[in-house]
Design a protein around this motif. Structure first.
Motif, mmCIF file in Angstrom:
data_model
loop_
_atom_site.group_PDB
_atom_site.id
_atom_site.type_symbol
_atom_site.label_atom_id
_atom_site.label_comp_id
_atom_site.label_asym_id
_atom_site.label_seq_id
_atom_site.Cartn_x
_atom_site.Cartn_y
_atom_site.Cartn_z
ATOM 1 N N GLU A 159 0.824 -1.205 0.000
ATOM 2 C CA GLU A 159 0.000 0.000 0.000
ATOM 3 C C GLU A 159 0.861 1.258 0.000
ATOM 4 O OE1 GLU A 159 -3.888 -1.966 2.259
ATOM 5 O OE2 GLU A 159 -2.589 -0.550 3.342
ATOM 6 N N GLU A 160 1.952 1.248 0.758
ATOM 7 C CA GLU A 160 2.832 2.420 0.778
ATOM 8 C C GLU A 160 3.552 2.582 -0.550
ATOM 9 O OE1 GLU A 160 4.233 5.925 2.146
ATOM 10 O OE2 GLU A 160 2.708 4.634 3.076
ATOM 11 N N PHE A 161 3.972 1.477 -1.156
ATOM 12 C CA PHE A 161 4.611 1.550 -2.474
ATOM 13 C C PHE A 161 3.650 2.189 -3.483
ATOM 14 C CE2 PHE A 161 5.876 -0.093 -6.628
ATOM 15 C CZ PHE A 161 7.235 0.136 -6.612
ATOM 16 N N GLY A 162 2.378 1.816 -3.435
ATOM 17 C CA GLY A 162 1.399 2.411 -4.334
ATOM 18 C C GLY A 162 1.231 3.893 -4.115
ATOM 19 N N ARG A 163 1.267 4.324 -2.866
ATOM 20 C CA ARG A 163 1.142 5.752 -2.576
ATOM 21 C C ARG A 163 2.354 6.548 -3.041
ATOM 22 N NH1 ARG A 163 -1.740 3.784 2.154
ATOM 23 N NH2 ARG A 163 0.209 3.442 3.284
ATOM 24 N N GLN A 164 3.481 5.883 -3.206
ATOM 25 C CA GLN A 164 4.733 6.560 -3.549
ATOM 26 C C GLN A 164 5.057 6.488 -5.038
ATOM 27 O OE1 GLN A 164 6.489 8.374 -1.518
ATOM 28 N NE2 GLN A 164 5.451 7.861 0.386
ATOM 29 N N ALA A 165 4.057 6.267 -5.893
ATOM 30 C CA ALA A 165 4.309 6.082 -7.324
ATOM 31 C C ALA A 165 5.082 7.251 -7.926
ATOM 32 C CB ALA A 165 2.988 5.883 -8.068
ATOM 33 N N ALA A 166 4.692 8.480 -7.602
ATOM 34 C CA ALA A 166 5.374 9.637 -8.177
ATOM 35 C C ALA A 166 6.827 9.704 -7.717
ATOM 36 C CB ALA A 166 4.635 10.921 -7.807
ATOM 37 N N ALA A 167 7.074 9.356 -6.459
ATOM 38 C CA ALA A 167 8.447 9.373 -5.934
ATOM 39 C C ALA A 167 9.287 8.275 -6.573
ATOM 40 C CB ALA A 167 8.429 9.228 -4.416
ATOM 41 N N VAL A 168 8.684 7.115 -6.830
ATOM 42 C CA VAL A 168 9.401 6.040 -7.525
ATOM 43 C C VAL A 168 9.786 6.501 -8.917
ATOM 44 C CG1 VAL A 168 9.215 3.690 -8.449
ATOM 45 C CG2 VAL A 168 8.288 4.216 -6.176
ATOM 46 N N ASP A 169 8.859 7.147 -9.619
ATOM 47 C CA ASP A 169 9.159 7.683 -10.948
ATOM 48 C C ASP A 169 10.299 8.700 -10.880
ATOM 49 O OD1 ASP A 169 7.097 6.154 -11.933
ATOM 50 O OD2 ASP A 169 5.677 7.817 -12.118
ATOM 51 N N ALA A 170 10.281 9.544 -9.857
ATOM 52 C CA ALA A 170 11.300 10.589 -9.736
ATOM 53 C C ALA A 170 12.689 10.011 -9.536
ATOM 54 C CB ALA A 170 10.951 11.526 -8.579
ATOM 55 N N LEU A 171 12.777 8.781 -9.015
ATOM 56 C CA LEU A 171 14.075 8.120 -8.839
ATOM 57 C C LEU A 171 14.584 7.511 -10.147
ATOM 58 C CD1 LEU A 171 13.566 6.310 -5.406
ATOM 59 C CD2 LEU A 171 15.011 8.303 -5.861
ATOM 60 N N GLY A 172 13.774 7.554 -11.208
ATOM 61 C CA GLY A 172 14.209 7.044 -12.500
ATOM 62 C C GLY A 172 13.685 5.672 -12.851
ATOM 63 N N PHE A 173 12.763 5.141 -12.041
ATOM 64 C CA PHE A 173 12.174 3.840 -12.333
ATOM 65 C C PHE A 173 10.909 4.056 -13.155
ATOM 66 C CE2 PHE A 173 14.540 3.317 -8.366
ATOM 67 C CZ PHE A 173 15.339 2.220 -8.685
ATOM 68 N N ASP A 174 10.752 3.272 -14.232
ATOM 69 C CA ASP A 174 9.643 3.497 -15.139
ATOM 70 C C ASP A 174 8.396 2.730 -14.721
ATOM 71 O OD1 ASP A 174 10.127 0.880 -15.895
ATOM 72 O OD2 ASP A 174 10.955 1.379 -17.861
ATOM 73 N N VAL A 175 7.335 2.873 -15.528
ATOM 74 C CA VAL A 175 6.051 2.268 -15.194
ATOM 75 C C VAL A 175 6.137 0.738 -15.202
ATOM 76 C CG1 VAL A 175 5.188 2.307 -17.572
ATOM 77 C CG2 VAL A 175 3.567 2.319 -15.659
#
Length: 435
Positions: A380-396
Motif C-alpha cells: 500500500e505504501e509503495f502504491g502511494r509513492q508512485a510519483a516518488a518512484v518515478d522521480a528516482l528514474g524507475f519506469d512504469v
C-alpha cells in the motif's frame, strides 16, 4: 465454453508496446514468438482453470465477449484481459514467467490483485490437469547457469535486488528499514505500529539467541543495520556481513549516528569467508538467497562459526516440500526479475541440511499471517509513492513489476502456500520441540 480468437502464426509477433522500453525490457515489450499450437493449448488450459476457481474474468476494450466464465454471485476478484491474444501467447511460450511479463506489459490487470492471486495460489494444484503436469518439463525453463550462487554469482544476485537504490526501499519500508516479516501485537496492522512490530520480531530473535552484554554475535545478512543496532544496544559485540554495497554503506551511517561503531563491524563479505567463533549467529530471511546447491555450505558455516554452547537463530520463509522440489528446477518469474538465484526452502530441507551439519532444531515457530500483513503495508505504501518512484528514474514497467511482486508474495502467505518461521538451532542434544 469456447471463445474464438484470430489464428496465431509463429511468424507474427505483435509490435512493441510503446509504453515499454524494448532496450530495458526486451521480453516485456514484445510478446514472444511461439507456435499456434502452444498458444492454443495455453488458452485452453487457462480457460479451463478459470472456470474452476472463484474469479471473474473479463475482456476489456477490444470488442471481445464481456466474460470468459459465468459470473458468480458475491464479490469476486475480477481479472481483466486487455490483450487476451498476447496474454495467451506469453503463457504458451513461458508459462508463469509469461503471466508475469503480461502484467508488466499492461495486458491484464485486476481490481483486487492480491485477491486474484490468492485465489490462484489456493488452487495451484488444480489449475493444470494431472496428465498435463507430467509434460511440465517441455513447458518450463531451467534456471540459468549464471544464477548459481558461487561466491561471485551470489554477489551479483544480491546486488541486482538490494543495490537498486536505498532511496527506493526507504519509500515503502518503515523507519527501521526492516525488509522482513514483522510480528504484530494485533490485527489489522497499521503503519503507526509497524516499527514496533519490526522491533518485536528482532527482539524475539535476539532472545532466542540469548544475546546480551558481551555476546559475540555474527549476523549473516546485514540489511540496513537495525538488528545489529538493537543487538549492540544490549551490549553485544557484533560482526555483520552482507554482499550489498548500498546496504553496507547505509548501515555504517546509521550505526555511526547511533554512536555504536565501537560495538558493530559491518563487512562486505560472503558467509563462506567469515572466520572466528561466535556465541550467537543470527540470520534473517537470508537462507532464501543461498540456493539449494549451497545449503550444505551454509549450514556447515553456521556450525563451524558457533562457539561451544552457542545458538543459531534463523528467520526463514518456507514452502511445502513437494512445491520446493518443483520450484528448485524451474526458472520462475521471481527468479528472472526479483530474486535471481533465490529458492525458498521447506521445513524438511532445513531440518535435513542442518542435521547433516551437526545442528539440531530446538524451537520452530511459524507466523505467516504476520508476513501477509507486513506485505500489505509495504504494498500500500509503495502504491502511494508512485510519483516518488518515478522521480528516482524507475519506469512504469518497474512499478508494475514491483506491484506484482509484493501482491504475489502477500497472496502466497494469505493462501498459506508460504509460511515464515523463527528457528533456533544448537550444536548440543537438546530434545527437539516445535510449536
Amino acid at each position: 465454453m469456447t471463445v474464438s480468437y484470430p489464428p496465431t502464426h509463429q511468424s507474427v509477433v505483435p509490435a512493441a508496446d510503446r509504453t515499454v522500453d524494448p532496450a530495458r525490457w526486451p521480453d516485456v515489450a514484445h510478446p514472444p514468438r511461439t507456435s499456434a499450437l502452444r498458444t492454443a493449448i495455453a488458452r485452453r488450459i487457462v480457460e479451463r482453470a478459470f472456470t474452476r476457481v472463484p474469479l471473474r474474468i473479463r475482456h476489456g476494450g477490444d470488442g471481445r465477449p464481456a466474460s470468459l466464465v459465468p459470473l458468480r454471485t458475491g464479490a469476486l476478484p475480477t481479472l481483466t484481459l486487455h490483450r487476451p491474444e498476447a496474454f495467451h501467447r506469453r503463457i504458451g511460450a513461458g508459462g508463469l514467467i509469461g503471466f508475469g511479463e503480461s502484467y508488466m506489459a499492461g495486458e491484464w490487470e485486476s481490481d483486487d490483485l492480491v485477491g486474484a492471486l490468492t485465489v490462484l495460489a489456493s488452487h495451484v494444484d488444480e489449475l493444470v490437469p494431472a496428465p498435463l503436469r507430467r509434460l511440465r518439463g517441455a513447458w518450463v525453463r531451467r534456471r540459468p547457469e549464471q544464477q548459481r550462487n558461487t561466491p561471485e554469482g551470489a554477489r551479483d544476485n544480491i546486488q541486482s535486488h538490494y543495490d537498486l537504490s536505498n532511496e527506493l526501499f526507504s519509500l515503502f519500508l518503515d523507519p527501521s528499514m526492516s525488509y522482513s516479516s514483522a510480528v504484530f501485537a494485533a490485527f489489522p496492522a497499521s503503519p503507526a505500529t509497524f516499527t514496533a512490530a519490526q522491533h518485536r520480531k528482532i527482539d524475539r530473535l535476539l532472545d532466542l539467541a540469548e544475546v546480551g552484554p558481551g555476546t559475540r554475535l555474527l549476523e549473516i545478512g546485514t540489511g540496513w543495520g537495525e538488528l545489529a543496532l538493537r543487538a549492540a544496544a544490549r551490549g553485544a559485540e557484533v560482526l555483520t556481513v552482507t554482499l550489498s554495497e548500498e546496504q553496507a554503506d547505509l548501515a555504517r551511517t546509521r550505526i555511526a549516528a547511533a554512536g555504536l561503531s565501537d560495538r558493530v563491524t559491518v563487512e562486505l563479505r560472503d558467509y563462506r569467508h567469515v572466520e572466528g567463533s561466535f556465541d550467537a549467529v543470527v540470520s534473517v530471511e537470508m537462507i532464501e538467497a543461498v540456493g539449494a546447491e549451497y545449503w550444505p555450505a551454509y549450514f556447515a558455516a553456521l556450525r563451524g562459526l558457533l562457539a561451544p554452547g552457542g545458538r543459531v537463530a534463523l528467520q526463514a520463509i518456507t514452502m511445502p516440500h513437494e512445491r520446493m522440489l518443483v520450484t528448485a528446477r524451474t526458472h520462475t518469474w521471481i527468479s528472472k526479475y526479483i530474486f535471481p538465484g533465490g529458492l525458498i526452502p521447506s521445513r524438511e530441507a532445513i531440518a535435513r541440511e542442518s542435521a547433516a551439519a551437526g545442528l539440531r532444531i530446538v524451537e520452530d515457530a511459524g507466523f505467516g499471517d504476520h508476513y501477509a500483513e507486513t506485505l500489505r503495508l509495504w504494498r500500500e505504501e509503495f502504491g502511494r509513492q508512485a510519483a516518488a518512484v518515478d522521480a528516482l528514474g524507475f519506469d512504469v514497467v518497474f512499478r508494475r513489476m514491483w506491484e506484482l511482486y509484493l501482491a504475489y508474495s502477500e497472496a502466497g502467505f494469505r493462501s498459506r502456500y508460504l509460511d515464515v518461521r523463527q528457528i533456533l538451532l544448537t550444536a548440543d542434544h537438546t530434545p527437539e520441540t516445535a510449536r
